[in-house]
Design an enzyme around this catalytic site. Structure first.
Site, mmCIF file in Angstrom:
data_model
loop_
_atom_site.group_PDB
_atom_site.id
_atom_site.type_symbol
_atom_site.label_atom_id
_atom_site.label_comp_id
_atom_site.label_asym_id
_atom_site.label_seq_id
_atom_site.Cartn_x
_atom_site.Cartn_y
_atom_site.Cartn_z
ATOM 1 N N LYS A 103 0.859 -1.185 0.000
ATOM 2 C CA LYS A 103 0.000 0.000 0.000
ATOM 3 C C LYS A 103 0.888 1.226 0.000
ATOM 4 C CE LYS A 103 -4.450 1.070 0.176
ATOM 5 N NZ LYS A 103 -5.603 0.331 -0.375
ATOM 6 N N SER A 356 -8.346 -5.025 -11.157
ATOM 7 C CA SER A 356 -6.978 -4.594 -11.474
ATOM 8 C C SER A 356 -6.170 -5.750 -12.069
ATOM 9 C CB SER A 356 -6.268 -4.111 -10.204
ATOM 10 O OG SER A 356 -6.586 -2.774 -9.948
HETATM 11 P P1 NAD Z 1 -12.909 8.063 -2.683
HETATM 12 O O1 NAD Z 1 -11.852 9.032 -2.394
HETATM 13 O O2 NAD Z 1 -13.385 7.920 -4.079
HETATM 14 O O3 NAD Z 1 -14.193 8.370 -1.754
HETATM 15 C C1 NAD Z 1 -14.120 8.453 -0.356
HETATM 16 C C2 NAD Z 1 -15.476 8.915 0.159
HETATM 17 O O4 NAD Z 1 -15.454 8.899 1.590
HETATM 18 C C3 NAD Z 1 -15.840 10.332 -0.251
HETATM 19 O O5 NAD Z 1 -17.204 10.381 -0.574
HETATM 20 C C4 NAD Z 1 -15.587 11.144 1.027
HETATM 21 O O6 NAD Z 1 -16.392 12.303 1.119
HETATM 22 C C5 NAD Z 1 -15.989 10.123 2.067
HETATM 23 N N1 NAD Z 1 -15.385 10.403 3.380
HETATM 24 C C6 NAD Z 1 -14.116 10.780 3.658
HETATM 25 N N2 NAD Z 1 -13.949 10.971 4.973
HETATM 26 C C7 NAD Z 1 -15.148 10.674 5.545
HETATM 27 C C8 NAD Z 1 -15.636 10.683 6.871
HETATM 28 N N3 NAD Z 1 -14.843 11.019 7.893
HETATM 29 N N4 NAD Z 1 -16.930 10.335 7.070
HETATM 30 C C9 NAD Z 1 -17.724 10.006 6.035
HETATM 31 N N5 NAD Z 1 -17.330 9.984 4.770
HETATM 32 C C10 NAD Z 1 -16.072 10.319 4.524
HETATM 33 O O7 NAD Z 1 -12.397 6.667 -2.105
HETATM 34 P P2 NAD Z 1 -12.846 5.190 -2.533
HETATM 35 O O8 NAD Z 1 -11.922 4.726 -3.575
HETATM 36 O O9 NAD Z 1 -14.317 5.180 -2.765
HETATM 37 O O10 NAD Z 1 -12.478 4.380 -1.202
HETATM 38 C C11 NAD Z 1 -13.381 4.262 -0.106
HETATM 39 C C12 NAD Z 1 -12.989 3.068 0.731
HETATM 40 O O11 NAD Z 1 -13.007 1.899 -0.103
HETATM 41 C C13 NAD Z 1 -11.582 3.128 1.329
HETATM 42 O O12 NAD Z 1 -11.556 2.474 2.565
HETATM 43 C C14 NAD Z 1 -10.748 2.340 0.324
HETATM 44 O O13 NAD Z 1 -9.557 1.831 0.882
HETATM 45 C C15 NAD Z 1 -11.750 1.254 -0.040
HETATM 46 N N6 NAD Z 1 -11.433 0.595 -1.297
HETATM 47 C C16 NAD Z 1 -11.455 1.272 -2.481
HETATM 48 C C17 NAD Z 1 -11.135 0.596 -3.658
HETATM 49 C C18 NAD Z 1 -11.179 1.262 -4.997
HETATM 50 O O14 NAD Z 1 -11.019 0.559 -6.002
HETATM 51 N N7 NAD Z 1 -11.416 2.552 -5.102
HETATM 52 C C19 NAD Z 1 -10.816 -0.769 -3.614
HETATM 53 C C20 NAD Z 1 -10.818 -1.425 -2.391
HETATM 54 C C21 NAD Z 1 -11.133 -0.731 -1.242
#
Ligand code: NAD
Length: 422
Positions: A103, A356
């Site tokens: 990561k 991916s």
């Molecule tokens: P992103 O940046 O696209 O979105 C994050 C969202 O969380 C936003 O809407 C933001 O406003 C909200 N947020 C941030 N802080 C917050 C808080 N304190 N309270 C409530 N909402 C809050 O990120 P993402 O890619 O959607 O990732 C979200 C989660 O999913 C993370 O834990 C990430 O590790 C996990 N994840 C993402 C992927 C991916 O492919 N994008 C894959 C596996 C896991």
């Protein structure tokens, strides 16, 4: 993020006991193989110089090249990245991918940067980790606050430094620069496959889809796509939020119209929140969202959202961990005692890394698959992985979370032993 890291260690500890894993082997598995910390210097548009801390943690590559996303967040620190790297190793083994886990992250609020500054910082990060990444070494991908544009800059920088065209060095790229169709929705698509496989085992709690109420925390890549998919399938999505708060309608939100308006406004003004949309709904806080009387709760934002503080207020029947580590270790025990099912992130959100992997396979073979083909492959992989986990859970007579950690740690131990590393 000390507590998030400690929680991951506690979960490994718990699984190690079930496996009777010797202390020495547990220690080998716990410790990342390599940790890189960088001070990245960014020249701001006005000429000022600013330093940002950045990390790449390569946890374990027994199964294949390291693989894991890159996060841009103001609270990102080494402990968070270490915890997420360990989870990546376990996640890749849960869905049987030929990858290890890693990561990366930069401690920065990307909303405070201009587009040009964001690009310079992304390229500086690649300069810093160039020698340790690559298609057969370590393949980064998007995570919180990074997207296909950031991956395009990074893959371009890597290609420039290599004097070679190597889009396979990163995944989650735009589709016209080596990206795969379907990768953008892969995380949420895979998560919904897992949810529906689980719902089959409990006969949908005796309800129709439109009677199943869903609340989603987070409206980024994971949360917004989950909302769209669920609404299209006929589930009743009653609430969704961003970092500043959320919106609620007990009869179900008009997800497509709301998200179209939100995303259109957000593309012009980064300060827009989901609460600025005009559709009929009530404003709620993130805390209220988590405590709603729904059947399905989907944390899709950040870690530690459900903790000992609010666990006793959770009313959902199932929690689908689309985010990484949204439920703390102590809260997990409380939820289990209340008979709430917790579907583990290392399976639930693995659709992203499965997508991916298919992008990487296409890059390496020079092939281009249709979106339907990619989604079908992701669906098959997620269904198989859920069935495997369901079997382990029943065999061990335990919960999904413990079963996922036991089975993935066991697989990592076996491959390390086979390769003579332990
Ligand atoms: P992103 O940046 O696209 O979105 C994050 C969202 O969380 C936003 O809407 C933001 O406003 C909200 N947020 C941030 N802080 C917050 C808080 N304190 N309270 C409530 N909402 C809050 O990120 P993402 O890619 O959607 O990732 C979200 C989660 O999913 C993370 O834990 C990430 O590790 C996990 N994840 C993402 C992927 C991916 O492919 N994008 C894959 C596996 C896991």
């Amino acid at each position: 993020m000390e507590n998030f890291y400690q929680d991951v260690l506690k979960r490994i500890e718990r699984a190690s006991k079930v496996l009777n894993l010797p202390e020495q082997i547990k220690n080998v598995i716990l410790n990342p193989q390599r940790i890189v910390q960088l001070s990245l210097v960014l020249k701001r548009d006005n000429g000022d110089l600013e330093v940002f801390q950045a990390y790449r943690v390569q946890h374990n590559d027994a199964y294949g090249p390291f693989k894991g996303g890159i996060r841009f967040h103001v609270n990102t620190d080494l402990n968070e990245v270490k915890a997420l790297a360990i989870l990546m190793t376990l996640k890749n083994s849960v869905v049987n991918l030929p990858y290890g886990g890693a990561k990366g992250g930069i401690s920065v609020d990307p909303r405070s940067l201009s587009e040009a500054e964001l690009e310079r910082l992304s390229r500086a990060y690649v300069n810093g980790i160039y020698s340790i990444i690559g298609s057969k070494k370590d393949i980064p991908a998007p995570d919180v606050n990074t997207n296909s544009q950031v991956m395009a800059w990074m893959a371009d920088q890597y290609s420039l430094l290599s004097n070679n065209y190597v889009p396979e060095s990163f995944t989650g790229k735009p589709t016209n620069f080596g990206g795969s169709f379907g990768r953008d929705i892969a995380t949420s698509f895979g998560g919904i496959v897992v949810l529906e496989e689980f719902l089959k085992t409990v006969d949908n709690f005796g309800k129709t889809q439109s009677e199943l109420k869903v609340a989603i925390q987070g409206v980024g890549n994971a949360g917004s796509n989950a909302a769209r998919i669920l609404a299209k399938k006929g589930y009743r999505v009653v609430a969704i939020s961003d970092s500043r708060g959320g919106i609620y309608n007990a009869n179900g939100l008009k997800i497509k119209s709301i998200l179209n308006e939100y995303e259109e406004k957000k593309s012009r003004d980064k300060s827009i929140t989901i609460m600025d949309t005009k559709f009929e709904c009530e404003k709620i806080t993130n805390q209220q969202l988590l405590e709603l009387d729904v059947e399905v709760l989907i944390p899709a934002a950040l870690e530690n959202q459900i903790s000992q503080k609010n666990a006793s207020e959770i009313k959902a029947m199932v929690i689908l961990e689309l985010a990484n580590g949204p439920v703390t270790f102590d809260a997990e025990e409380k939820l289990l005692a209340k008979n709430i099912t917790l579907l583990p992130g290392i399976l639930v959100n693995a659709g992203g890394v499965v997508g991916s992997y298919f992008e990487w396979v296409q890059n390496n073979s020079g092939d281009k698959w249709s979106k339907a083909e990619v989604l079908e492959k992701i669906e098959d992989r997620m269904k198989e992985s859920f069935a495997d986990l369901y079997q382990v859970k029943n065999k061990l007579n335990t919960d999904y979370h413990t079963a996922a950690f036991v089975s993935s740690i066991n697989k990592v131990k076996e491959i390390m032993s086979l390769r003579g590393r332990i």
